[in-house]
Design an enzyme around this catalytic site. Structure first.
Site, PDB file in Angstrom:
ATOM      1  CG  ASP A 180       0.054  -5.224   1.467  1.00 31.92           C
ATOM      2  OD1 ASP A 180      -0.726  -4.354   1.910  1.00 31.92           O
ATOM      3  OD2 ASP A 180       1.291  -5.168   1.641  1.00 31.92           O
TER       4      ASP A 180
ATOM      5  CD  GLN B  83      -2.987  -0.835   2.321  1.00 36.31           C
ATOM      6  OE1 GLN B  83      -3.034  -1.659   3.218  1.00 36.31           O
ATOM      7  NE2 GLN B  83      -3.759   0.240   2.328  1.00 36.31           N
ATOM      8  CG  HIS B  84       0.250   3.510   2.399  1.00 35.49           C
ATOM      9  ND1 HIS B  84      -1.050   3.936   2.452  1.00 35.49           N
ATOM     10  CD2 HIS B  84       0.438   2.681   3.453  1.00 35.49           C
ATOM     11  CE1 HIS B  84      -1.630   3.383   3.522  1.00 35.49           C
ATOM     12  NE2 HIS B  84      -0.750   2.618   4.136  1.00 35.49           N
TER      13      HIS B  84
END
Length: 501
Positions: free
Chosen positions: A245, A84-85
């Site tokens: 994820d 992520q991110h």
């Protein structure tokens, strides 16, 4: 005799890509292919060239197919779950302008603090996005890029998350999902859409962003000819929107509206996380108030320092990772990369409580304890209600249900022992080791058939595991670590968590 249909679930994580080939009817894991990534950077920087992910995806898929014995013609769908991110910036041809800034890149901590203040503080952000900006979040990385590399920001023709980048390479379509989008801090979990005011706050043109699909299992297109040639797969198979994820791991565990709700999960990997699928929209600034990929909510707390940090301590001591014992009077907060929860982006590791009798094995055990404590203290912030699942409405309450323990640490004896000892709760360790890839495979199956991915994973039984009973909670160790962290935070640790029920 024709082969059974198979689907491919991809887990593109921080350190590697894993591709799982799954029998779409039974959920049987036929094979897993792996390919490593290179992460670079010093002084808080953590970066990877997105082209590395694309090459690794191809290598992992080829390896998995070869090991599975299934012909490529049997593959009906593919889905990607990614870390992520991360911030991926592309030019007009879809090529990366620079290496991606990863979730654990802490250079944007000043931008995070400025953004939090600009909107009126943590409560204002929680009401809009479900999350407060910290250095992990994508919006802070974009702001860092604007301030530190303005030419790159100005040249950016598309902004993507890691899984978005790979999905677009597969289908030629710029699409994300609610789960991964909810980790950007420019997507509103209150409205289920990008927030125009927040995009304006960070100077981001919404035209640079992908469309948000209804769920991660939505078929957003078909595998293009060029992607099919690169991966050795049939052109035209279904491509799912995919997700982050953590959202995929929840699907793999059978957590969501069509499965278990309000069942807490502890994930021990590069990062440590606690999360649960719930119908309740979280309202705590201590949490990342993510959306689940199936349309519900996935409140989550994430720490930066978990298995890698403890392995580093073991290496410094010259010990095997399992050569540990409880820390005694020693306390070690292994915040080697700063910390996200609590929000201490510039922190370093802290060791205190040494005695003449302290042993190297105790020091390693103290590192385990510090990492596990940091994860467990967030449990009580999860908005867990009655839920469904084990025991039904008359079964154990949310704070008595077993902790589902996943990630690489769940395969380590001392990790499991430390979680049990510091939580005082029963633990369930799923048999499946590739829950993110399995969750992605369920998304792929959903894209191919129209079925709910959580229902698919539940039917496959990917969340089954072995149960371990509760042991008495080590209250002395908990209080000792809590007192040290309290001194670091200036005496304000917040709620210590009700990990023991």
């Amino acid at each position: 005799m024709p082969s059974s249909p198979v689907v491919i679930g991809v887990d593109s994580s921080t350190q590697s890509t894993k591709a799982a080939v799954i029998d779409a009817d039974s959920g049987r894991l036929l094979a897993v292919g792996r390919s490593p990534h290179a992460v670079t950077g010093e002084g808080g920087a953590r970066e990877t060239d997105p082209e590395v992910w694309w090459r690794a995806l191809g290598e992992a898929v080829a390896s998995a197919l070869d090991a599975s014995g299934a012909p490529a013609s049997a593959v009906t769908a593919i889905a990607v779950a990614g870390q992520q991110h991360g911030l991926v910036t592309l030019d007009t041809a879809g090529r990366p302008l620079r290496p991606a800034l990863l979730w654990n890149d802490t250079r944007s901590a000043p931008q995070a603090a400025a953004l939090a203040a600009a909107l009126g503080g943590p409560d204002a952000w929680t009401a809009r996005t479900g999350s407060v900006p910290v250095a992990s979040m994508t919006a802070t990385k974009w702001q860092w890029l604007r301030e530190n590399e303005p030419r790159t920001a100005d040249a950016t023709a598309a902004v993507r998350l890691p899984h978005d980048f790979l999905t677009e390479r597969l289908a030629g379509t710029a699409v994300t999902d609610p789960g991964d989008a909810s980790g950007t801090c420019w997507y509103s979990t209150a409205t289920g859409a990008y927030d125009p005011e927040l995009l304006a706050l960070v100077g981001l043109d919404p035209a640079l962003l992908p469309v948000v699909a209804a769920t991660g299992a939505e078929r957003i297109g078909s595998l293009t000819r060029s992607a099919a040639e690169a991966l050795g797969l049939p052109e035209g198979i279904a491509v799912a929107a995919g997700t982050g994820d953590n959202m995929a791991a929840a699907v793999g565990l059978g957590l969501g509206g069509a499965g278990l709700l309000d069942h807490p999960v502890v994930s021990l990997g590069t990062s440590g996380t606690v999360f649960a699928a719930t119908r309740t929209r979280p309202s705590s600034p201590a949490l990342a108030g993510f959306a689940a990929t199936d349309g519900g909510h996935l409140p989550l707390a994430c720490t930066l320092n978990c298995t890698l940090a403890v392995d580093k301590v073991a290496a410094l001591l010259g010990l095997d990772r399992e050569d540990a014992e409880p820390g005694g009077e020693a306390v070690l907060l292994p915040y080697l990369d700063g910390e996200r929860t609590p929000d201490l982006p510039h922190a370093s590791g802290l060791l205190t409580g040494l005695r003449h009798t302290t042993t190297p094995r105790q020091l390693l055990g103290a590192a385990y304890e510090g990492a596990v404590f940091t994860v467990l203290r967030a449990l009580d912030e999860l908005p867990l209600g009655g839920g469904e699942g084990d025991g039904g409405p008359d079964g154990p309450g949310a704070h008595e249900r077993p902790l589902r323990l996943i990630g690489g640490g769940a395969r380590g004896r001392f990790w499991v022992d430390t979680v049990r000892r510091l939580s005082g709760r029963a633990v369930l360790v799923p048999e499946s080791e590739e829950l993110v890839a399995l969750g992605a495979a369920a998304l792929a199956a959903g894209a191919a058939t129209g079925r709910d991915p959580v229902a698919v994973a539940t039917a496959w039984g990917t969340g089954r595991g072995r149960g371990l009973p509760a042991v008495p909670r080590d209250e002395a160790a908990w209080r000792r670590i809590e007192d040290v962290l309290g001194s670091v935070l200036g005496g304000a640790t917040g709620r210590a968590g009700r990990a023991g029920g």
